[in-house]
Design a protein around this motif. Structure first.
Motif, PDB file in Angstrom:
ATOM      1  N   GLY A 236      46.791  18.061  12.363  1.00 35.51           N
ATOM      2  CA  GLY A 236      47.626  16.705  12.134  1.00 35.51           C
ATOM      3  C   GLY A 236      48.762  17.265  11.082  1.00 35.51           C
ATOM      4  N   PHE A 237      49.748  16.707  10.092  1.00 36.28           N
ATOM      5  CA  PHE A 237      50.614  17.243   9.441  1.00 36.28           C
ATOM      6  C   PHE A 237      50.412  18.625   8.591  1.00 36.28           C
ATOM      7  N   TRP A 238      49.442  18.078   8.276  1.00 35.21           N
ATOM      8  CA  TRP A 238      48.837  18.728   6.705  1.00 35.21           C
ATOM      9  C   TRP A 238      48.175  20.212   7.095  1.00 35.21           C
ATOM     10  N   THR A 239      48.328  20.394   8.155  1.00 37.62           N
ATOM     11  CA  THR A 239      48.337  22.015   8.973  1.00 37.62           C
ATOM     12  C   THR A 239      49.318  22.671   8.615  1.00 37.62           C
ATOM     13  N   THR A 240      50.389  22.074   9.555  1.00 34.73           N
ATOM     14  CA  THR A 240      51.650  22.802   9.912  1.00 34.73           C
ATOM     15  C   THR A 240      51.779  22.597   7.861  1.00 34.73           C
ATOM     16  N   ILE A 241      51.459  21.869   7.067  1.00 38.64           N
ATOM     17  CA  ILE A 241      51.762  22.191   5.722  1.00 38.64           C
ATOM     18  C   ILE A 241      51.414  23.510   5.050  1.00 38.64           C
ATOM     19  N   LEU A 242      50.014  23.386   5.879  1.00 38.31           N
ATOM     20  CA  LEU A 242      49.229  24.619   4.773  1.00 38.31           C
ATOM     21  C   LEU A 242      49.901  26.168   5.769  1.00 38.31           C
ATOM     22  N   ILE A 243      50.272  26.323   6.820  1.00 39.47           N
ATOM     23  CA  ILE A 243      50.996  27.325   7.131  1.00 39.47           C
ATOM     24  C   ILE A 243      52.630  27.788   6.738  1.00 39.47           C
ATOM     25  N   LEU A 244      53.292  26.725   6.876  1.00 33.27           N
ATOM     26  CA  LEU A 244      54.904  26.730   5.713  1.00 33.27           C
ATOM     27  C   LEU A 244      54.380  27.231   4.380  1.00 33.27           C
ATOM     28  N   ILE A 245      53.120  26.424   3.647  1.00 25.81           N
ATOM     29  CA  ILE A 245      52.888  27.433   2.219  1.00 25.81           C
ATOM     30  C   ILE A 245      52.626  29.010   2.424  1.00 25.81           C
ATOM     31  N   ILE A 281      47.021  17.231  -2.577  1.00 24.32           N
ATOM     32  CA  ILE A 281      47.972  17.285  -4.179  1.00 24.32           C
ATOM     33  C   ILE A 281      47.939  18.525  -3.778  1.00 24.32           C
ATOM     34  N   ILE A 282      47.029  19.705  -4.191  1.00 26.20           N
ATOM     35  CA  ILE A 282      47.363  20.850  -4.651  1.00 26.20           C
ATOM     36  C   ILE A 282      48.022  21.768  -3.590  1.00 26.20           C
ATOM     37  N   TYR A 283      48.273  21.778  -2.576  1.00 29.41           N
ATOM     38  CA  TYR A 283      49.052  22.501  -1.867  1.00 29.41           C
ATOM     39  C   TYR A 283      50.230  21.937  -2.148  1.00 29.41           C
ATOM     40  N   GLY A 284      50.733  20.094  -1.450  1.00 29.99           N
ATOM     41  CA  GLY A 284      51.742  19.995  -2.329  1.00 29.99           C
ATOM     42  C   GLY A 284      52.491  20.283  -3.783  1.00 29.99           C
TER      43      GLY A 284
END
Length: 319
Positions: A236-245, A281-284
Motif C-alpha cells: 500500500g501507500f505506506w510502503t511508498t512512503i517508507l521508500i520515500l523516507i 505516526i513515527i514515519y510521518g
C-alpha cells in the motif's frame, strides 16, 4: 582520498557479506535479503525523484506488479528465476513508460496525486482480482528455481539477492555518470533550460519513469527468491512512503544516500513491527522533521558542490 575511503568501505562490506552466511542465523539472512530489496527500491525511486525531479508516488504499485508477475510465472511454468525477474522488470518498465507518458502532462502536486491514484488503484486490483492474486487471502508462491536447484531458504537465496542488488547499484552509478543521467539532472533543474540545450524533456521524463518502474519490478522479482507469501496490504501507500523516507533522509539526489537510507530505515521498519499501531505516526514525524530541518538529507553533500556538479552535468547534457 574520498575515493579511496569509498573503495575501502566497499571492500569491507563485501567481506562482511561474504562471511555472513557462515556465521549468521536464518533470520539475520532474511533481514539482509530484505535490506537488499529496499536498496533496489530506493535506487529506483532515486532515479525518478532524486535524479529527474518527478515526484512520483507509484513505487509500491510497481513493486507489487513485479512480485505477482514473478510469483505467477514461478507457480505456472517453474522457470529459472532469472527469467521471472527479467519478466517482472520488463513488464513494469512498459507500464512505467505508459504511466510516465500520461503523468508528464502534470507537475508538482498534480503529478504526485495522479501517481498516488495509480498506486491506490493497483492495490485495489491486488485485493480484488482474486482469480489471479487470490485477493485478501494473499498469494502463495512456490520456491524459485535456479538450474534445477530450488531456493527453499534465505541462505539459498542470499547470494543471488546480493548479486542482484549489487548489479542494480552498479547500473545506477553508471547511469548517473552517463549522458542520460546528465539529461535527467538537467530536466530536474529546469525543463525550459533543458529544452534550450536540445534535450527532449518529455522523453527524458518517460524514460525516468520507465527505469524507476523497472527497478521496482526487479526488486519484486528478487523478493520471490526468498519469500513464499505476499499480501496486498503490504503493497500500500505506506510502503511508498517508507521508500520515500529512505531517499529523503539519505539525501535526495545521492546514490550513497539512497543506499544508506534504505539500510537504516529497513532496520527501523523491522524494529517497529513490534509497535505496528505507531509505525505510520513515527514515519510521518521523521519525514516532516527532515523536510523542515534537513531537506538535503544526511549524505547529499554541500550546496556549493551540488551546484558545481549540476553545472557540469548540464554542460555534458548539452554536448
Amino acid at each position: 582520498m574520498k575515493i579511496n575511503v569509498d573503495k575501502w568501505g566497499l571492500a569491507a562490506l563485501a567481506v562482511v557479506l561474504a562471511v555472513l552466511p557462515f556465521t549468521a542465523s536464518g533470520y539475520v539472512l532474511y533481514i539482509v535479503n530484505l535490506l537488499m530489496i529496499y536498496i533496489v527500491l530506493a535506487l529506483g525511486l532515486h532515479l525518478v525523484i532524486g535524479e529527474t525531479g518527478q515526484f512520483a508516488l507509484s513505487h509500491a504499485a510497481f513493486y507489487g506488479i513485479g512480485i505477482y508477475t514473478a510469483g505467477i510465472i514461478n507457480n505456472t511454468w517453474h522457470p529459472n528465476f532469472v527469467v521471472s525477474v527479467l519478466a517482472a522488470g520488463v513488464i513494469t518498465a512498459v507500464l512505467g513508460y505508459l504511466l510516465g507518458a500520461l503523468a508528464i502532462r502534470m507537475r508538482d502536486i498534480y503529478l504526485a496525486l495522479s501517481t498516488f491514484a495509480f498506486g491506490e488503484a493497483m492495490q485495489w486490483v491486488f485485493l480484488n482480482w482474486a482469480e489471479v492474486t487470490n485477493g485478501s487471502n494473499g498469494y502463495q508462491m512456490s520456491p524459485a528455481r535456479f538450474f534445477g536447484l530450488e531456493l527453499t531458504s534465505d541462505l539459498a537465496a542470499y547470494p543471488f539477492v546480493i548479486l542482484g542488488a549489487a548489479l542494480m547499484l552498479w547500473l545506477t552509478v553508471r547511469l548517473s555518470r552517463s549522458q542520460l543521467g546528465a539529461a535527467f539532472r538537467a530536466v530536474r533543474e529546469s525543463d525550459v533550460a533543458a529544452r534550450a540545450m536540445g534535450i527532449d524533456a518529455n522523453v527524458v521524463k518517460r524514460v525516468a519513469f520507465m527505469c524507476s518502474a523497472a527497478y521496482a519490478g526487479v526488486a519484486g522479482g528478487l523478493y520471490t527468491t526468498f519469500a513464499s507469501f505476499i499480501h496486498p496490504e503490504s503493497l500500500g501507500f505506506w510502503t511508498t512512503i517508507l521508500i520515500l523516507i529512505m531517499i529523503v533522509v539519505g539525501g535526495i539526489g545521492s546514490v550513497r544516500g539512497a543506499v544508506i537510507g534504505a539500510v537504516i530505515f529497513g532496520l527501523i521498519s523491522e524494529l517497529l513491527r513490534q509497535v505496528l499501531s505507531f509505525q505510520e505516526i513515527i514515519y510521518g514525524l521523521i519525514l516532516i522533521g527532515f523536510m523542515m530541518f534537513a531537506p538535503r538529507g544526511l549524505f547529499s553533500g554541500g550546496a556549493r558542490a551540488r551546484k558545481a556538479a549540476l553545472g557540469e552535468s548540464a554542460g555534458r547534457a548539452g554536448t
